[in-house]
Design an enzyme around this catalytic site. Structure first.
Site, PDB file in Angstrom:
ATOM      1  N   CYS A   1      49.555  -0.922 -54.010  1.00  0.00           N
ATOM      2  CA  CYS A   1      49.840  -0.745 -55.439  1.00  0.00           C
ATOM      3  C   CYS A   1      51.276  -1.156 -55.779  1.00  0.00           C
ATOM      4  CB  CYS A   1      49.587   0.722 -55.792  1.00  0.00           C
ATOM      5  SG  CYS A   1      50.212   1.266 -57.370  1.00  0.00           S
TER       6      CYS A   1
ATOM      7  N   CYS B   1      53.354   1.453 -57.610  1.00  0.00           N
ATOM      8  CA  CYS B   1      53.655   2.538 -56.666  1.00  0.00           C
ATOM      9  C   CYS B   1      54.893   2.197 -55.839  1.00  0.00           C
ATOM     10  CB  CYS B   1      52.479   2.788 -55.718  1.00  0.00           C
ATOM     11  SG  CYS B   1      50.961   3.319 -56.530  1.00  0.00           S
TER      12      CYS B   1
END
Length: 106
Positions: A31, A34
């Protein structure tokens, strides 16, 4: 204080039974957002002053927790008091926004 790796096995001990609120970052290796919020969470964890704790849940490794808390988009930054989610930010957020959320509850 360092970030705590939160798993299904230690969730009750580290989060649900914590005497202080716990900021939990639900994330995954693949991600992009993230990876951008990761260093911010790390910095917050190193400056908590024991008023709250910071944990991280890898949703790929901890699908049970991701399912239990209905994580459908990451990063998902949840603030827990006991086993209840009391606030959340979905998606990337700057440190100031994350700390504003935390400071409302500590």
């Amino acid at each position: 204080m360092a970030e705590i790796v939160v798993t299904s096995e230690n969730f009750d001990q580290e989060v649900a039974n914590s005497e202080v609120p716990v900021l939990v970052d639900f994330w995954a290796e693949w991600c992009g957002p993230c990876k951008m919020v990761g260093p911010i969470i790390e910095e917050i964890a190193s400056n908590t002053d024991d008023k709250f704790k910071v944990g991280k849940v890898n949703v790929d490794e901890q699908m049970e927790l991701a399912t239990k808390y209905k994580i459908s988009s990451i990063p998902a930054i949840y603030l827990f008091k006991g086993d209840k989610v009391i606030d959340a930010i979905i998606g990337f957020a700057p440190k100031e926004r994350i700390m504003a959320m935390v400071n409302k509850h500590i």
